[in-house]
Design an enzyme around this catalytic site. Sequence first.
Site, short mmCIF file in Angstrom:
data_model
loop_
_atom_site.label_atom_id
_atom_site.label_comp_id
_atom_site.label_asym_id
_atom_site.label_seq_id
_atom_site.Cartn_x
_atom_site.Cartn_y
_atom_site.Cartn_z
N ASN A 1 46.52 39.93 41.89
CA ASN A 1 46.09 39.79 43.28
C ASN A 1 46.80 38.59 43.92
O ASN A 1 46.55 37.45 43.56
CB ASN A 1 44.57 39.59 43.32
CG ASN A 1 44.02 39.47 44.74
OD1 ASN A 1 44.78 39.33 45.70
ND2 ASN A 1 42.71 39.50 44.86
N HIS B 1 45.55 46.88 49.23
CA HIS B 1 45.49 45.55 48.64
C HIS B 1 45.29 45.71 47.13
O HIS B 1 44.57 46.61 46.69
CB HIS B 1 44.34 44.77 49.27
CG HIS B 1 44.14 43.43 48.64
ND1 HIS B 1 45.18 42.56 48.46
CD2 HIS B 1 43.04 42.82 48.12
CE1 HIS B 1 44.74 41.47 47.86
NE2 HIS B 1 43.44 41.62 47.64
N CYS C 1 43.13 38.36 52.19
CA CYS C 1 43.90 39.50 51.67
C CYS C 1 44.15 40.56 52.74
O CYS C 1 45.01 41.42 52.56
CB CYS C 1 43.17 40.12 50.49
SG CYS C 1 42.68 38.91 49.27
N1 ACO Z 1 37.69 38.01 29.96
C1 ACO Z 1 36.66 38.43 29.20
N2 ACO Z 1 35.41 38.58 29.66
C2 ACO Z 1 35.21 38.31 30.97
C3 ACO Z 1 36.23 37.87 31.82
C4 ACO Z 1 37.51 37.72 31.27
N3 ACO Z 1 38.55 37.31 31.99
N4 ACO Z 1 35.73 37.69 33.05
C5 ACO Z 1 34.43 38.00 32.99
N5 ACO Z 1 34.11 38.37 31.74
C6 ACO Z 1 32.82 38.76 31.20
C7 ACO Z 1 31.68 38.24 32.01
O1 ACO Z 1 31.38 36.92 31.63
C8 ACO Z 1 30.60 39.22 31.67
O2 ACO Z 1 30.04 38.85 30.44
P1 ACO Z 1 28.45 38.92 30.23
O3 ACO Z 1 28.08 40.35 30.44
O4 ACO Z 1 28.29 38.42 28.83
O5 ACO Z 1 27.89 38.02 31.28
C9 ACO Z 1 31.34 40.53 31.48
O6 ACO Z 1 32.72 40.17 31.27
C10 ACO Z 1 31.25 41.46 32.64
O7 ACO Z 1 31.48 40.72 33.82
P2 ACO Z 1 31.46 41.42 35.21
O8 ACO Z 1 31.53 40.40 36.29
O9 ACO Z 1 30.37 42.42 35.26
O10 ACO Z 1 32.84 42.21 35.13
P3 ACO Z 1 33.35 43.26 36.16
O11 ACO Z 1 33.57 44.52 35.48
O12 ACO Z 1 32.56 43.26 37.44
O13 ACO Z 1 34.78 42.66 36.53
C11 ACO Z 1 35.93 41.42 38.21
C12 ACO Z 1 34.89 41.39 37.11
C13 ACO Z 1 37.25 41.86 37.61
C14 ACO Z 1 36.06 40.06 38.82
C15 ACO Z 1 35.49 42.46 39.29
O14 ACO Z 1 34.18 42.21 39.65
C16 ACO Z 1 36.36 42.42 40.50
O15 ACO Z 1 37.52 42.82 40.48
N6 ACO Z 1 35.79 42.00 41.66
C17 ACO Z 1 36.54 41.99 42.90
C18 ACO Z 1 37.40 40.78 43.01
C19 ACO Z 1 38.24 40.88 44.27
O16 ACO Z 1 38.51 41.95 44.74
N7 ACO Z 1 38.64 39.78 44.87
C20 ACO Z 1 39.43 39.96 46.07
C21 ACO Z 1 39.28 38.95 46.98
S1 ACO Z 1 40.33 37.66 46.64
C22 ACO Z 1 40.75 36.91 48.06
O17 ACO Z 1 40.45 37.28 49.16
C23 ACO Z 1 41.57 35.73 47.82
#
Ligand code: ACO
Length: 334
Positions: free
Chosen positions: A287, A257, A117
């Site tokens: 993304n 990004h 990214c």
């Molecule tokens: N729908 C519903 N529930 C979900 C989903 C979904 N799509 N995805 C995860 N959950 C659930 C999880 O299972 C978890 O449930 P649990 O508590 O029962 O275990 C709960 O939601 C909370 O999950 P978290 O992982 O804590 O959610 P968070 O608020 O951290 O959001 C996310 C997750 C959106 C992935 C976030 O961590 C994020 O944006 N991380 C950064 C990702 C990123 O920037 N990637 C860039 C690099 S990509 C590249 O280089 C190609």
Amino acid sequence: MTAKKINAGILGTGYYLPEKILSNNDLETIVDTSDEWITERTGIKERRIAADDEATSDLAIRAAEMALKDAKTSPEEIDLIIVATLTSDRIIPSTACMIQNRLGASRAAAFDLSAACAGFAYGLTVAAQFIETGAYKKALVIGAETLSKYINWEDRNTCVLFGDGAGAAVIGQVEDGFGLLSFDLGSDGAGGDAIQIPSSGSLMPVSKESIDQRLNLIHMNGKDVFKFAVKVMGNTVKRSLEKLDMPKEKIDWLVPHQANIRIIQSAARRLAMPMDKVVVNIQKYGNMSAACIPIALAEAAAEKRFHKGDIIALSGFGAGLTWASCIIRWSKED
Ligand code: ACO
């Protein structure tokens, strides 16, 4: 910083998005998720998905053609093509070589750049070095991805996040004091496992077994990436500013990004920037890795949001782990 003899800047921008729109409501029918969760936790409402017969080069070429037109530059004038991507058409030949051929950029050197990214900001910086030394006159830098082809549609943790698209910029000489003023590139390979496609290369060639285990698709530890991203997005811009002895208040636009609206908001807070000065399109596209920044830049430029002299900060982070920022003084006339 010492004055440069030749200043490298953006002469034109372009972008392209595949036609197919996949909304959060559509995703509700595929995995156990909801529009409410995705919107609240990520800011994404919909994303674009390439057609089965549409490759990264197909998106890249459309963005490149628009950028060349915007820069009033012919393909024959291009000395260098850099395609930042993690979803190249094939391992070989490079997507950049395919673009070189399809554009008819007969004089251009061409290579792909792998910095996920952060790839467009890396590519822009690399291209600028060639322009500033006088080695090349014009370069085409493209960020293009078809991440949908590497999504595990059974993994709700990742499949809601990504989309496809391409953005491009023509780089060349601009007036003194304009163009790329400073940059900060970085990496932390120790965090490499946080975002990976485990079976995609020589370490674990794709096999029936790896496909059965979905190891040929994106794996991500979202929480680790989130923690890394909220720190690095603002810090890398601050490092670029320090090289110029420029206070953060001088930034007119932040083009970040687009991985998660909460990461973008946190970066804006760290840089004391109001959100109306931050270019955000995550709600429409999700993304798109290396394509996010150039698409945001090109869309904002097409909407005439930037004015000549504006200070624009690009800030990206991604798999690697990598990060990059660029401070640009916009050189195009309104
Ligand atoms: N729908 C519903 N529930 C979900 C989903 C979904 N799509 N995805 C995860 N959950 C659930 C999880 O299972 C978890 O449930 P649990 O508590 O029962 O275990 C709960 O939601 C909370 O999950 P978290 O992982 O804590 O959610 P968070 O608020 O951290 O959001 C996310 C997750 C959106 C992935 C976030 O961590 C994020 O944006 N991380 C950064 C990702 C990123 O920037 N990637 C860039 C690099 S990509 C590249 O280089 C190609």
